[in-house]
Write a protein that holds these residues in place. Structure first.
Motif, short mmCIF file in Angstrom:
data_model
loop_
_atom_site.label_atom_id
_atom_site.label_comp_id
_atom_site.label_asym_id
_atom_site.label_seq_id
_atom_site.Cartn_x
_atom_site.Cartn_y
_atom_site.Cartn_z
N GLY A 22 0.65 -1.46 0.21
CA GLY A 22 -0.01 -0.08 -0.03
C GLY A 22 0.68 1.36 0.03
N ARG A 23 2.22 1.26 0.32
CA ARG A 23 3.28 2.46 0.14
C ARG A 23 3.09 2.99 -1.07
NH1 ARG A 23 7.50 3.49 3.62
NH2 ARG A 23 7.33 1.28 4.40
N PRO A 24 2.83 4.36 -1.13
CA PRO A 24 2.81 5.11 -2.55
C PRO A 24 4.15 5.43 -3.05
CG PRO A 24 2.40 6.46 -0.71
CD PRO A 24 2.44 4.96 -0.26
N ILE A 25 4.21 4.89 -4.42
CA ILE A 25 5.64 5.07 -5.06
C ILE A 25 5.60 6.10 -6.49
CG2 ILE A 25 6.45 3.01 -4.29
CD1 ILE A 25 5.71 2.07 -7.20
N PHE A 26 6.35 6.48 -6.56
CA PHE A 26 6.66 7.49 -7.74
C PHE A 26 7.90 7.39 -8.69
CE2 PHE A 26 7.91 9.69 -3.88
CZ PHE A 26 8.90 10.20 -4.36
N ASP A 27 7.55 7.92 -9.84
CA ASP A 27 8.96 8.00 -10.77
C ASP A 27 8.96 9.53 -10.99
OD1 ASP A 27 6.73 8.44 -12.47
OD2 ASP A 27 7.37 6.45 -13.84
#
Length: 141
Positions: A83-88
């Protein structure tokens, strides 16, 4: 834009992401984290697109969600299995353009800033070229 300037944009992305999480959790009864918006929309408990009581607009897509502030700032994230948000760098670049339409850097500059911030311990890289805010230990994935 210098790498330090791009790092400030990444920090701004992180601050807005934290604000969105706090606001969305307060506004939507069944939501304890941003990933719950995605999960509940997939189960058709929440609509895939909506506006919270405080005016945060969200759109569920693929493996993530885009959250937009009423003033036009936006953050877009995918989610790890925990559930941890990730981004590029592309998502951070879209945030930058939402706050500074005259930004003249590019995705590679943002990527270098993210990598520098990993080296400083400010964010971590749970997947190649995907980043997450530091809050406790990085998950295994």
């Amino acid at each position: 834009m210098s790498s330090s300037g791009d790092c400030e944009y990444v920090r701004g992305f992180g601050k807005l992401l934290a604000y969105m999480e706090s606001t969305v959790k307060n506004d939507l009864l069944l939501v304890a984290s941003l990933s719950d918006v995605h999960r509940l929309a997939r189960r058709k408990i929440l609509p895939k697109e909506g506006v919270t009581r405080s005016g945060v607009h969200y759109v569920v897509h693929g493996a993530g969600c885009r959250f937009s502030h009423a003033d036009g700032r936006e953050v877009d994230v995918d989610f790890l299995s925990d559930g941890r948000p990730i981004f590029d760098s592309w998502r951070v670049l879209n945030y930058i353009i939402s706050v500074d339409p005259d930004y003249f850097g590019g995705r590679e500059s943002v990527y270098r800033a993210c990598k520098a911030m990993v080296g400083m311990g400010e964010i971590f890289e749970p997947r190649s070229a995907w980043f997450s805010l530091v809050s406790g230990s990085p998950p295994e994935e």
